[in-house]
Write a protein that holds these residues in place. Structure first.
Motif, PDB file in Angstrom:
ATOM      1  N   PRO A  17      10.244  12.576   0.238  1.00  0.00           N
ATOM      2  CA  PRO A  17       9.850  13.475  -0.850  1.00  0.00           C
ATOM      3  C   PRO A  17      10.908  13.455  -1.956  1.00  0.00           C
ATOM      4  CG  PRO A  17      10.571  14.745   1.067  1.00  0.00           C
ATOM      5  CD  PRO A  17      10.536  13.294   1.466  1.00  0.00           C
ATOM      6  N   MET A  18      10.439  13.423  -3.195  1.00  0.00           N
ATOM      7  CA  MET A  18      11.351  13.407  -4.340  1.00  0.00           C
ATOM      8  C   MET A  18      10.783  14.258  -5.469  1.00  0.00           C
ATOM      9  SD  MET A  18      12.546   9.409  -4.399  1.00  0.00           S
ATOM     10  CE  MET A  18      10.924   8.704  -4.163  1.00  0.00           C
ATOM     11  N   GLY A  19      10.200  15.388  -5.115  1.00  0.00           N
ATOM     12  CA  GLY A  19       9.581  16.257  -6.103  1.00  0.00           C
ATOM     13  C   GLY A  19      10.554  17.180  -6.821  1.00  0.00           C
ATOM     14  N   THR A  20      11.743  17.341  -6.275  1.00  0.00           N
ATOM     15  CA  THR A  20      12.760  18.179  -6.907  1.00  0.00           C
ATOM     16  C   THR A  20      14.051  17.369  -7.023  1.00  0.00           C
ATOM     17  OG1 THR A  20      13.658  19.039  -4.831  1.00  0.00           O
ATOM     18  CG2 THR A  20      11.784  20.252  -5.793  1.00  0.00           C
ATOM     19  N   LEU A  21      14.977  17.854  -7.821  1.00  0.00           N
ATOM     20  CA  LEU A  21      16.269  17.164  -7.937  1.00  0.00           C
ATOM     21  C   LEU A  21      17.001  17.148  -6.599  1.00  0.00           C
ATOM     22  CD1 LEU A  21      17.736  18.227 -11.394  1.00  0.00           C
ATOM     23  CD2 LEU A  21      16.990  15.967 -10.663  1.00  0.00           C
ATOM     24  N   ALA A  22      16.909  18.221  -5.837  1.00  0.00           N
ATOM     25  CA  ALA A  22      17.571  18.257  -4.528  1.00  0.00           C
ATOM     26  C   ALA A  22      16.984  17.193  -3.600  1.00  0.00           C
ATOM     27  CB  ALA A  22      17.432  19.644  -3.905  1.00  0.00           C
ATOM     28  N   GLU A  23      15.657  17.039  -3.613  1.00  0.00           N
ATOM     29  CA  GLU A  23      15.023  16.028  -2.773  1.00  0.00           C
ATOM     30  C   GLU A  23      15.380  14.621  -3.246  1.00  0.00           C
ATOM     31  OE1 GLU A  23      11.032  18.454  -1.311  1.00  0.00           O
ATOM     32  OE2 GLU A  23      10.900  17.145  -3.071  1.00  0.00           O
ATOM     33  N   LEU A  24      15.423  14.426  -4.567  1.00  0.00           N
ATOM     34  CA  LEU A  24      15.809  13.119  -5.095  1.00  0.00           C
ATOM     35  C   LEU A  24      17.246  12.790  -4.701  1.00  0.00           C
ATOM     36  CD1 LEU A  24      15.368  10.564  -6.730  1.00  0.00           C
ATOM     37  CD2 LEU A  24      15.885  11.878  -8.796  1.00  0.00           C
ATOM     38  N   ARG A  25      18.127  13.759  -4.804  1.00  0.00           N
ATOM     39  CA  ARG A  25      19.524  13.523  -4.413  1.00  0.00           C
ATOM     40  C   ARG A  25      19.615  13.149  -2.932  1.00  0.00           C
ATOM     41  NH1 ARG A  25      20.759  18.316  -8.150  1.00  0.00           N
ATOM     42  NH2 ARG A  25      22.005  17.348  -9.802  1.00  0.00           N
ATOM     43  N   ALA A  26      18.862  13.865  -2.097  1.00  0.00           N
ATOM     44  CA  ALA A  26      18.869  13.558  -0.660  1.00  0.00           C
ATOM     45  C   ALA A  26      18.323  12.153  -0.407  1.00  0.00           C
ATOM     46  CB  ALA A  26      18.043  14.596   0.097  1.00  0.00           C
ATOM     47  N   ALA A  27      17.249  11.791  -1.099  1.00  0.00           N
ATOM     48  CA  ALA A  27      16.659  10.458  -0.931  1.00  0.00           C
ATOM     49  C   ALA A  27      17.626   9.378  -1.398  1.00  0.00           C
ATOM     50  CB  ALA A  27      15.345  10.372  -1.698  1.00  0.00           C
ATOM     51  N   LEU A  28      18.310   9.614  -2.515  1.00  0.00           N
ATOM     52  CA  LEU A  28      19.290   8.632  -3.001  1.00  0.00           C
ATOM     53  C   LEU A  28      20.439   8.471  -2.013  1.00  0.00           C
ATOM     54  CD1 LEU A  28      19.443   9.502  -6.801  1.00  0.00           C
ATOM     55  CD2 LEU A  28      18.672   7.339  -5.785  1.00  0.00           C
ATOM     56  N   GLY A  29      20.833   9.573  -1.390  1.00  0.00           N
ATOM     57  CA  GLY A  29      21.920   9.514  -0.417  1.00  0.00           C
ATOM     58  C   GLY A  29      21.574   8.691   0.808  1.00  0.00           C
ATOM     59  N   VAL A  30      20.285   8.663   1.184  1.00  0.00           N
ATOM     60  CA  VAL A  30      19.856   7.922   2.369  1.00  0.00           C
ATOM     61  C   VAL A  30      19.280   6.561   2.003  1.00  0.00           C
ATOM     62  CG1 VAL A  30      18.243   7.937   4.313  1.00  0.00           C
ATOM     63  CG2 VAL A  30      19.401  10.047   3.640  1.00  0.00           C
ATOM     64  N   TRP A  31      18.385   6.523   1.020  1.00  0.00           N
ATOM     65  CA  TRP A  31      17.635   5.311   0.701  1.00  0.00           C
ATOM     66  C   TRP A  31      18.135   4.577  -0.536  1.00  0.00           C
ATOM     67  CZ3 TRP A  31      14.197   3.192   3.890  1.00  0.00           C
ATOM     68  CH2 TRP A  31      13.661   3.991   4.892  1.00  0.00           C
ATOM     69  N   GLY A  32      18.970   5.193  -1.328  1.00  0.00           N
ATOM     70  CA  GLY A  32      19.408   4.556  -2.568  1.00  0.00           C
ATOM     71  C   GLY A  32      20.275   3.341  -2.323  1.00  0.00           C
ATOM     72  N   PHE A  33      20.384   2.523  -3.340  1.00  0.00           N
ATOM     73  CA  PHE A  33      21.301   1.390  -3.279  1.00  0.00           C
ATOM     74  C   PHE A  33      22.726   1.944  -3.310  1.00  0.00           C
ATOM     75  CE2 PHE A  33      17.418  -0.427  -4.969  1.00  0.00           C
ATOM     76  CZ  PHE A  33      17.321  -1.624  -4.288  1.00  0.00           C
ATOM     77  N   PRO A  34      23.702   1.195  -2.826  1.00  0.00           N
ATOM     78  CA  PRO A  34      25.092   1.688  -2.852  1.00  0.00           C
ATOM     79  C   PRO A  34      25.504   2.110  -4.262  1.00  0.00           C
ATOM     80  CG  PRO A  34      24.949  -0.298  -1.532  1.00  0.00           C
ATOM     81  CD  PRO A  34      23.602  -0.125  -2.191  1.00  0.00           C
ATOM     82  N   GLY A  35      26.036   3.305  -4.372  1.00  0.00           N
ATOM     83  CA  GLY A  35      26.505   3.821  -5.657  1.00  0.00           C
ATOM     84  C   GLY A  35      25.440   4.522  -6.484  1.00  0.00           C
ATOM     85  N   ASP A  36      24.192   4.534  -6.026  1.00  0.00           N
ATOM     86  CA  ASP A  36      23.124   5.165  -6.806  1.00  0.00           C
ATOM     87  C   ASP A  36      23.341   6.659  -7.017  1.00  0.00           C
ATOM     88  OD1 ASP A  36      21.617   2.968  -7.432  1.00  0.00           O
ATOM     89  OD2 ASP A  36      19.964   3.412  -6.052  1.00  0.00           O
ATOM     90  N   LEU A  37      23.698   7.364  -5.960  1.00  0.00           N
ATOM     91  CA  LEU A  37      23.825   8.819  -6.083  1.00  0.00           C
ATOM     92  C   LEU A  37      24.917   9.222  -7.067  1.00  0.00           C
ATOM     93  CD1 LEU A  37      22.884  11.629  -5.346  1.00  0.00           C
ATOM     94  CD2 LEU A  37      24.290  11.494  -3.269  1.00  0.00           C
ATOM     95  N   PRO A  38      26.138   8.683  -6.963  1.00  0.00           N
ATOM     96  CA  PRO A  38      27.148   9.076  -7.951  1.00  0.00           C
ATOM     97  C   PRO A  38      26.798   8.621  -9.370  1.00  0.00           C
ATOM     98  CG  PRO A  38      28.095   7.541  -6.343  1.00  0.00           C
ATOM     99  CD  PRO A  38      26.712   7.856  -5.903  1.00  0.00           C
ATOM    100  N   ARG A  39      26.177   7.453  -9.481  1.00  0.00           N
ATOM    101  CA  ARG A  39      25.776   6.957 -10.799  1.00  0.00           C
ATOM    102  C   ARG A  39      24.681   7.852 -11.399  1.00  0.00           C
ATOM    103  NH1 ARG A  39      26.253   1.636  -9.952  1.00  0.00           N
ATOM    104  NH2 ARG A  39      24.511   1.784  -8.538  1.00  0.00           N
ATOM    105  N   PHE A  40      23.741   8.303 -10.564  1.00  0.00           N
ATOM    106  CA  PHE A  40      22.697   9.230 -11.005  1.00  0.00           C
ATOM    107  C   PHE A  40      23.329  10.516 -11.525  1.00  0.00           C
ATOM    108  CE2 PHE A  40      20.025  12.919  -9.878  1.00  0.00           C
ATOM    109  CZ  PHE A  40      18.971  12.707 -10.755  1.00  0.00           C
ATOM    110  N   GLU A  41      24.274  11.060 -10.759  1.00  0.00           N
ATOM    111  CA  GLU A  41      24.934  12.313 -11.163  1.00  0.00           C
ATOM    112  C   GLU A  41      25.670  12.133 -12.492  1.00  0.00           C
ATOM    113  OE1 GLU A  41      24.322  15.120  -9.903  1.00  0.00           O
ATOM    114  OE2 GLU A  41      23.532  14.607  -7.935  1.00  0.00           O
ATOM    115  N   GLU A  42      26.359  11.011 -12.658  1.00  0.00           N
ATOM    116  CA  GLU A  42      27.072  10.746 -13.919  1.00  0.00           C
ATOM    117  C   GLU A  42      26.102  10.658 -15.093  1.00  0.00           C
ATOM    118  OE1 GLU A  42      29.346   7.183 -13.455  1.00  0.00           O
ATOM    119  OE2 GLU A  42      30.570   8.027 -11.843  1.00  0.00           O
ATOM    120  N   GLU A  43      25.015   9.931 -14.900  1.00  0.00           N
ATOM    121  CA  GLU A  43      24.039   9.774 -15.973  1.00  0.00           C
ATOM    122  C   GLU A  43      23.346  11.088 -16.297  1.00  0.00           C
ATOM    123  OE1 GLU A  43      21.430   6.332 -15.730  1.00  0.00           O
ATOM    124  OE2 GLU A  43      22.940   5.301 -14.528  1.00  0.00           O
ATOM    125  N   LEU A  44      23.054  11.873 -15.273  1.00  0.00           N
ATOM    126  CA  LEU A  44      22.425  13.178 -15.489  1.00  0.00           C
ATOM    127  C   LEU A  44      23.370  14.118 -16.228  1.00  0.00           C
ATOM    128  CD1 LEU A  44      19.909  14.918 -14.994  1.00  0.00           C
ATOM    129  CD2 LEU A  44      20.931  15.610 -12.802  1.00  0.00           C
TER     130      LEU A  44
END
Length: 99
Positions: A17-44
Motif C-alpha cells: 500500500p502506498m496511499g499515504t506518505l507514511a505507507e510510501l516511506r515504508a514501501a521505499l524502506g522495504v522495496w525501494g532501490f538502495p538510497g531511494d528513501l533518503p533521496r525521496f526525503e531530500e527531494e520532498l
C-alpha cells in the motif's frame, strides 16, 4: 515492437500500500532501490509543499520505483547488460531490414 500485456500473475506478490506518505516511506524502506528513501526525503524537503503538482509528480515517481521492484519482468529487464540489449536490437534491426 509491441507493448507487452499487463499480467498481474507475473508479480511475486502484492504491491505494498502506498496511499499515504507514511505507507510510501515504508514501501521505499522495504522495496525501494538502495538510497531511494533518503533521496525521496531530500527531494520532498526541497519542494514547495504548496506546489501540489510537483509533490504529486515526486510521489508518483517513487511509487513507480516501488512498483518496478515488485515486477519480476521489469527487474529482469533492468538487470540486462548493455551488450545484451545492443545485440538484441541489432538482430531486430537486421530482421526488419531483411524484409
Amino acid at each position: 515492437m509491441t507493448v507487452q500485456p499487463y499480467r498481474q500473475a507475473d508479480r511475486p506478490g502484492p504491491i505494498p500500500p502506498m496511499g499515504t506518505l507514511a505507507e510510501l516511506r515504508a514501501a521505499l524502506g522495504v522495496w525501494g532501490f538502495p538510497g531511494d528513501l533518503p533521496r525521496f526525503e531530500e527531494e520532498l524537503d526541497a519542494l514547495d509543499l504548496d506546489d501540489l503538482t510537483s509533490v504529486r509528480e515526486l510521489i508518483q515517481a517513487y511509487r513507480h520505483r516501488v512498483m518496478l521492484r515488485c515486477d519480476g519482468q521489469a527487474m529482469e529487464a533492468l538487470m540486462r547488460s548493455t551488450e545484451d540489449v545492443v545485440f538484441e536490437l541489432g538482430q531486430r534491426m537486421a530482421e526488419r531490414n531483411a524484409r
